[in-house]
Scaffold this active site. Structure first.
Site, PDB file in Angstrom:
ATOM      1  N   GLU A  69      -0.439 -11.845   4.385  1.00  0.00           N
ATOM      2  CA  GLU A  69      -0.085 -11.537   2.993  1.00  0.00           C
ATOM      3  C   GLU A  69      -0.655 -12.577   2.033  1.00  0.00           C
ATOM      4  O   GLU A  69      -0.034 -13.609   1.784  1.00  0.00           O
ATOM      5  CB  GLU A  69       1.445 -11.454   2.829  1.00  0.00           C
ATOM      6  CG  GLU A  69       1.853 -11.162   1.384  1.00  0.00           C
ATOM      7  CD  GLU A  69       3.353 -11.002   1.180  1.00  0.00           C
ATOM      8  OE1 GLU A  69       4.117 -11.184   2.142  1.00  0.00           O
ATOM      9  OE2 GLU A  69       3.754 -10.692   0.050  1.00  0.00           O
ATOM     10  N   LYS A 101      -1.131  -7.268   3.919  1.00  0.00           N
ATOM     11  CA  LYS A 101      -0.157  -7.000   2.848  1.00  0.00           C
ATOM     12  C   LYS A 101      -0.657  -7.640   1.557  1.00  0.00           C
ATOM     13  O   LYS A 101      -0.419  -8.825   1.307  1.00  0.00           O
ATOM     14  CB  LYS A 101       1.221  -7.551   3.244  1.00  0.00           C
ATOM     15  CG  LYS A 101       2.266  -7.447   2.142  1.00  0.00           C
ATOM     16  CD  LYS A 101       3.668  -7.612   2.670  1.00  0.00           C
ATOM     17  CE  LYS A 101       4.673  -7.637   1.540  1.00  0.00           C
ATOM     18  NZ  LYS A 101       6.057  -7.513   1.996  1.00  0.00           N
TER      19      LYS A 101
END
Ligand code: 13P
Length: 340
Positions: free
Chosen positions: A177, A219
Site C-alpha cells: 500500500e 492497494k
C-alpha cells in the site's frame, strides 16, 4: 509454502467482484472514530463493534478478506470462537496490518517513512499461526511544496519490498500500500505525477527484492484531485487518469488492485470505483475500504446494542454497492435509504 498457494489466496480475496474490509484501525485511530460517535474506546467496545461487522449476515457475498489489527486478531466472538475462525468459516480470508506506523523521515521535513521491519519475520510466523493469510503495510506519500522527494519515495518503496518478501517467505500474501494522500490542494494532474513516480519505484523495488507479483495485491490511491483543490475532477476523469497511470506502471501479473478510499465519502468512493470498472484493465479493480465501508454503519450503531442489526444492514448495503461497482453495474438510484 508453495508459490501457487499464495497465488490462489490472492486471487480468492478478489474473486467474484469481492473486495476487502479494512478493519485494522490502530487503537489510536479507532478511538478517533469512536470519539466522533460518543462511544468510549474500551477493549470490549472495540471487540463488540468488530464482531458486529464480521458476523453481519451476507457480508461474505461481497467481502473476500478482512484486515485486522493485532488486538482484533487475538479477540473472539461472544461464543469464544476466534475472529479469524469466524471469518474463515464464512469463506472470508483473515488478514493483519503489520507495519508499526509512519514516522517522520530524518532529514526530510514533512515526509514520513513507515517502520516495522525489525522482528517482522517472527511476528509473521505468529500471525500465520493465529490464522492470518494476508498482510498489509501502508506507506504514506505527502504532496506539498517540493515534496514528495525521491528520498521519501525510495525509502518507502524499499521497505514495502522487504516487507513483501518476508510475507511471502512466511506463506502470507502481502498487500503493498503506497498511499499518496489526497488531503492537499493539488490538481488531479499533480496526483497523477506523484502516483506515477511512487508506483514506478515501488515496482522497481519489488522486482529487485524478488517479490512474486502473482502472490501480491496492490492497494493504491485513485488518481484524484486533492481535497482542497477548487477544481474537483469528475468520476469519469478520475477513472481515465487512474487507468492511464496504472497501465504504465502496474504489471498485469498482479492478481488484484484494491483501492483505498482515503477520505472520499462512501458514495464518492463507490461512484469512482464504478467509473474505473466501466473502463476496466488487465487486473480485477476492487476495493479495500476502511472509512468508506464503515462510516454510516458506525453512526447507525452509535454504541447501542439495540442498533446492532440496523448497523449490520447498513454495512452489508455498503459492501453490496461496492461489489456492484467492481462489476461496473452500480448507479446512484441503488443508493436507497436502508430500512431499519
Ligand atoms: P480508508 O479506505 O479509510 O482510506 O482506509 C483504508 C486503509 O486501510 C488505509 O490504510
Amino acid at each position: 509454502m508453495e508459490a501457487h498457494e499464495l497465488h490462489e489466496t490472492a486471487r480468492a480475496i478478489v474473486a467474484d467482484d469481492k473486495g476487502i474490509l479494512a478493519a485494522d484501525e490502530s487503537t489510536g485511530t479507532i478511538k478517533k472514530r469512536f470519539d466522533a460517535i460518543g462511544v468510549e474506546s474500551t477493549e470490549e467496545n472495540r471487540r463488540y463493534y468488530r464482531q458486529l461487522l464480521f458476523a453481519a449476515s451476507g457480508m461474505e457475498d461481497f467481502i473476500g478478506g478482512v484486515i485486522l489489527y493485532d488486538e482484533t486478531l487475538r479477540q473472539s466472538a461472544d461464543d469464544g470462537t476466534p475472529f479469524s475462525e469466524v471469518l474463515a468459516s464464512k469463506g472470508v480470508v483473515p488478514g493483519i496490518k503489520v507495519d508499526t506506523g509512519a514516522h517522520d523521515q530524518a532529514g526530510f521535513p514533512g515526509e514520513k517513512v513507515t517502520e516495522g521491519l525489525d522482528g517482522l519475520r517472527r511476528r509473521l510466523e505468529e500471525y500465520r499461526s493465529l490464522g492470518a493469510r494476508f498482510a498489509k503495510w501502508r506507506a504514506v506519500i505527502t504532496i506539498g511544496d517540493a515534496i514528495p522527494t525521491v528520498a521519501c519515495i525510495r525509502a518507502n518503496a524499499h521497505a514495502l519490498a522487504r516487507y513483501a518478501a518476508l510475507c511471502q517467505e512466511a506463506g502470507i500474501v502481502p498487500i503493498v500500500e503506497p498511499e499518496v494522500l489526497m488531503d492537499a490542494d493539488n490538481t488531479i494532474e499533480r496526483c497523477y505525477d506523484v502516483t506515477s513516480r511512487t508506483l514506478k519505484w515501488t515496482f522497481h523495488e519489488l522486482h529487485v527484492q524478488n517479490v512474486d507479483f502473482r502472490g501480491t495485491l496492490l492497494k493504491p490511491n485513485m488518481v484524484i484531485s486533492g481535497k482542497g483543490c477548487p477544481e474537483q475532477a469528475s468520476s469519469d476523469r478520475i477513472a481515465e487518469r487512474t487507468l492511464e497511470c496504472f497501465l504504465h506502471h502496474v504489471p498485469a501479473a498482479i492478481p488484484g488492485i484494491v483501492f483505498l478510499s482515503g477520505g472520499q465519502s462512501e458514495v464518492e468512493a463507490t461512484a469512482n470505483l464504478n467509473a474505473i470498472n466501466q473502463l476496466g484493465g488487465p487486473w480485477p479493480l476492487s476495493f479495500s475500504y476502511g472509512r468508506a465501508l464503515q462510516a454510516s454503519a458506525l453512526e447507525a450503531w452509535g454504541g447501542d446494542t439495540s442498533n446492532t442489526e440496523t448497523a449490520q444492514t447498513v454495512f452489508v448495503h455498503r459492501a453490496r454497492m461496492n461489489a456492484l461497482a467492481v462489476a461496473g453495474e452500480w448507479n446512484a438510484e441503488m443508493e436507497q435509504p436502508v430500512a431499519a
